[in-house]
Design a protein around this motif. Sequence first.
Motif, PDB file in Angstrom:
ATOM      1  N   ASP A  87       1.379 -17.654 -17.741  1.00 30.66           N
ATOM      2  CA  ASP A  87       3.055 -17.837 -16.686  1.00 30.66           C
ATOM      3  C   ASP A  87       2.830 -17.094 -15.537  1.00 30.66           C
ATOM      4  N   GLU A  88       2.233 -17.963 -14.530  1.00 32.72           N
ATOM      5  CA  GLU A  88       1.766 -17.580 -12.525  1.00 32.72           C
ATOM      6  C   GLU A  88       3.368 -17.444 -12.151  1.00 32.72           C
ATOM      7  N   THR A  89       3.873 -17.425 -12.808  1.00 33.53           N
ATOM      8  CA  THR A  89       5.219 -17.335 -11.767  1.00 33.53           C
ATOM      9  C   THR A  89       6.237 -16.370 -12.496  1.00 33.53           C
ATOM     10  N   LYS A  90       5.726 -15.614 -12.931  1.00 38.21           N
ATOM     11  CA  LYS A  90       6.651 -14.894 -13.489  1.00 38.21           C
ATOM     12  C   LYS A  90       5.960 -13.062 -12.854  1.00 38.21           C
ATOM     13  N   PRO A  91       7.170 -12.407 -12.547  1.00 35.93           N
ATOM     14  CA  PRO A  91       7.496 -11.134 -11.532  1.00 35.93           C
ATOM     15  C   PRO A  91       6.484 -11.038 -12.230  1.00 35.93           C
ATOM     16  N   LEU A  92       5.741  -9.591 -11.216  1.00 37.21           N
ATOM     17  CA  LEU A  92       4.092  -9.314 -11.387  1.00 37.21           C
ATOM     18  C   LEU A  92       4.857  -7.689 -11.050  1.00 37.21           C
ATOM     19  N   ARG A  93       5.506  -6.626 -11.835  1.00 41.20           N
ATOM     20  CA  ARG A  93       4.944  -4.844 -11.872  1.00 41.20           C
ATOM     21  C   ARG A  93       3.656  -4.360 -11.640  1.00 41.20           C
ATOM     22  N   VAL A  94       3.485  -3.360 -10.431  1.00 44.11           N
ATOM     23  CA  VAL A  94       2.149  -2.640  -9.799  1.00 44.11           C
ATOM     24  C   VAL A  94       2.373  -1.223  -8.880  1.00 44.11           C
ATOM     25  N   ALA A  95       2.117  -0.902  -9.890  1.00 39.89           N
ATOM     26  CA  ALA A  95       1.819   0.406  -9.166  1.00 39.89           C
ATOM     27  C   ALA A  95       0.346   1.049  -8.596  1.00 39.89           C
ATOM     28  N   ILE A  96       1.233   1.828  -7.559  1.00 38.55           N
ATOM     29  CA  ILE A  96      -0.413   2.228  -6.826  1.00 38.55           C
ATOM     30  C   ILE A  96      -0.628   3.771  -6.951  1.00 38.55           C
ATOM     31  N   VAL A  97      -1.753   4.056  -8.117  1.00 35.33           N
ATOM     32  CA  VAL A  97      -1.834   5.534  -7.681  1.00 35.33           C
ATOM     33  C   VAL A  97      -2.882   6.218  -8.025  1.00 35.33           C
ATOM     34  N   GLY A  98      -3.289   7.392  -7.238  1.00 34.89           N
ATOM     35  CA  GLY A  98      -4.645   8.293  -6.861  1.00 34.89           C
ATOM     36  C   GLY A  98      -3.881   9.898  -6.646  1.00 34.89           C
ATOM     37  N   ARG A  99      -4.957  10.073  -5.775  1.00 30.97           N
ATOM     38  CA  ARG A  99      -5.288  11.429  -5.611  1.00 30.97           C
ATOM     39  C   ARG A  99      -4.187  11.475  -4.407  1.00 30.97           C
ATOM     40  N   PRO A 100      -4.013  13.271  -3.890  1.00 32.54           N
ATOM     41  CA  PRO A 100      -3.039  13.034  -2.369  1.00 32.54           C
ATOM     42  C   PRO A 100      -3.843  12.350  -1.385  1.00 32.54           C
ATOM     43  N   ASN A 101      -3.581  12.283  -0.612  1.00 30.73           N
ATOM     44  CA  ASN A 101      -3.958  11.219   0.915  1.00 30.73           C
ATOM     45  C   ASN A 101      -4.730  10.833   0.716  1.00 30.73           C
ATOM     46  N   ALA A 102      -5.135   9.887  -0.440  1.00 30.56           N
ATOM     47  CA  ALA A 102      -5.510   8.489  -0.469  1.00 30.56           C
ATOM     48  C   ALA A 102      -5.321   7.719  -0.269  1.00 30.56           C
ATOM     49  N   GLY A 103      -4.144   7.228   0.475  1.00 33.89           N
ATOM     50  CA  GLY A 103      -3.635   6.166   1.405  1.00 33.89           C
ATOM     51  C   GLY A 103      -2.810   5.521   0.486  1.00 33.89           C
ATOM     52  N   LYS A 104      -2.387   5.472  -0.334  1.00 32.42           N
ATOM     53  CA  LYS A 104      -1.380   4.267  -1.046  1.00 32.42           C
ATOM     54  C   LYS A 104      -0.484   4.071  -0.235  1.00 32.42           C
ATOM     55  N   SER A 105       0.856   4.951   0.056  1.00 33.09           N
ATOM     56  CA  SER A 105       1.552   4.448   0.853  1.00 33.09           C
ATOM     57  C   SER A 105       1.529   3.684   2.776  1.00 33.09           C
ATOM     58  N   THR A 106      -0.017   3.591   2.821  1.00 30.60           N
ATOM     59  CA  THR A 106      -0.339   3.002   3.709  1.00 30.60           C
ATOM     60  C   THR A 106      -0.756   1.755   4.281  1.00 30.60           C
ATOM     61  N   LEU A 107      -1.229   1.593   2.181  1.00 29.62           N
ATOM     62  CA  LEU A 107      -1.370   0.383   1.436  1.00 29.62           C
ATOM     63  C   LEU A 107      -0.421  -0.408   1.614  1.00 29.62           C
ATOM     64  N   ILE A 108       0.564   0.026   1.172  1.00 27.72           N
ATOM     65  CA  ILE A 108       2.052  -0.559   1.053  1.00 27.72           C
ATOM     66  C   ILE A 108       2.237  -1.464   2.013  1.00 27.72           C
ATOM     67  N   ASN A 109       2.381  -0.320   3.211  1.00 28.77           N
ATOM     68  CA  ASN A 109       2.877  -1.096   4.223  1.00 28.77           C
ATOM     69  C   ASN A 109       2.134  -1.999   5.496  1.00 28.77           C
ATOM     70  N   PHE A 161       0.406  -4.099   3.107  1.00 35.13           N
ATOM     71  CA  PHE A 161       0.870  -5.406   2.314  1.00 35.13           C
ATOM     72  C   PHE A 161       2.650  -5.642   3.180  1.00 35.13           C
ATOM     73  N   LEU A 162       3.901  -4.836   3.000  1.00 38.41           N
ATOM     74  CA  LEU A 162       4.749  -5.442   3.406  1.00 38.41           C
ATOM     75  C   LEU A 162       4.675  -6.091   5.166  1.00 38.41           C
ATOM     76  N   GLY A 163       4.023  -5.493   5.793  1.00 43.97           N
ATOM     77  CA  GLY A 163       3.558  -5.554   7.468  1.00 43.97           C
ATOM     78  C   GLY A 163       5.001  -4.804   8.104  1.00 43.97           C
ATOM     79  N   GLU A 164       5.529  -4.005   8.099  1.00 43.80           N
ATOM     80  CA  GLU A 164       6.249  -2.871   8.517  1.00 43.80           C
ATOM     81  C   GLU A 164       6.082  -1.156   7.649  1.00 43.80           C
ATOM     82  N   ASP A 165       6.629  -0.502   8.369  1.00 45.78           N
ATOM     83  CA  ASP A 165       6.486   0.607   8.273  1.00 45.78           C
ATOM     84  C   ASP A 165       7.727   1.029   7.545  1.00 45.78           C
ATOM     85  N   ARG A 166       7.837   0.707   5.963  1.00 48.65           N
ATOM     86  CA  ARG A 166       8.606   0.489   5.040  1.00 48.65           C
ATOM     87  C   ARG A 166       8.340   2.179   4.689  1.00 48.65           C
TER      88      ARG A 166
END
Length: 476
Positions: free
Chosen positions: A200-222, A224-229
Amino acid sequence: MSFTVAIVGRPNVGKSTLFNRLVGKKLALVDDTPGVTRDRRPGDAKLVDLKFRIIDTAGLEQSAPDSLQGRMWAQTEQAIDEADLSLFVIDAKAGLTPADETLAEMLRRRGKPVIVVANKSEARGSDGGFYDAFTLGLGEPCPISAEHGQGMLDLRDAIVAALGEERAFPPAEDVAETDVDIRPTGADEGDDEEAEPAYDETKPLRVAIVGRPNAGKSTLINRFLGEDRLLTGPEAGITRDSISVEWDWRGRAIKMFDTAGMRRKAKVQQKLEKLSVADALRAIRFAETVVIIFDATIPFEKQDLQIVDLVLREGRAAVLAFNKWDLVEDWQAVLADLREKTERLLPQARGIRAVPISGHTGYGLDRLMQAIIETDRVWNRRISTARLNRWLESQQVQHPPPAVSGRRLKLKYMTQVKARPPGFMISCTRPEAVPESYVRYLINGLRHDFDMPGVPIRIHFRTSDNPFESKARKRR
């Protein structure tokens, strides 16, 4: 939701406790330490007959804009601008402080409705703080106890009075009746063994971003969103709560979870960090696909491998992302080295997809999302029973099961019992005697022949029921 409410106030006045009370779940981390909440966390709240969107924010402390507290202040200001109403929480037990008066002035300048919420009003000696709140000039305060749920009816009435009946109770939208198939996935699969449901190509997808501290997880999501969320910075361990954000990628709904950095268990001593790691583990269990962020400048630390192993043991679809690729100089050599180490150090996830990215510049993000979609497709895959049994027969011809105690094992029948992750059942003689090496042989064969790289595969063995066993016992 009909309207949006932001919870604001100085640190440690009970904002996250009130947030949890309104959403009906312990979503936000709560601790006696001031400044636990840093990012703004959204949620769906219900208060008696009111339903609205609520945003938990960081405790406001004036500081330099480039400091961590200054960036937290900016995040809270964005939540206030986004909301239709602000709940200004004060500590009635401690009374007003200069910080409360500064916040009141800032909210007054915004020109939006504000309700002063005098929390901890159940405590002895809280009357003085409650009456002092009148001096803020924001109207009559509403005394509550977020911890014990007292005063919620008064808070509901105050919200309705501040917004008005029409805004608080919008007219219900007419929903057209449709025929919806509510049967669980795979309910009719036994009727046609050859039917393999399409992805099903239309089903919403849940994705978790994990890793060690200061690996850049929040920067990556920002990026993706195109803003400093999400709150970012050079400091390690900024993220504490698991924050979910929603967006669309090429028309598909994505719900992505930012999580706290996960250090080695021996280094996690403080209670607050233990709560953050536990929240990250819950996000992994809730997600479908998990992206493990590696720092490309120092990849494959022991903790990186342990995080990957944890994700696979939880049965999630895993994708590796080598972040900070903009800091790598010799791309070709580093990429070849990373591929070799991935195959050698992660044999339990043979074929796992790994993508070099840069959350800072946006390099490789489309390839990362494509890898997430492809991995989720494999994670959801179902294979017909007829194909599996033909495959099992050919595997036994190529490599017969070993003989244990002079008796050769017989694998009789195979079927897929579940997806997400793919799980298979094999009927055989003496299932407890099947060696681990032969299980790995079958798993690797499934990966190769059915194109299932990188996802955890479960194989369970069981013996077939003997209908004559009870008669044999009677004859004895």
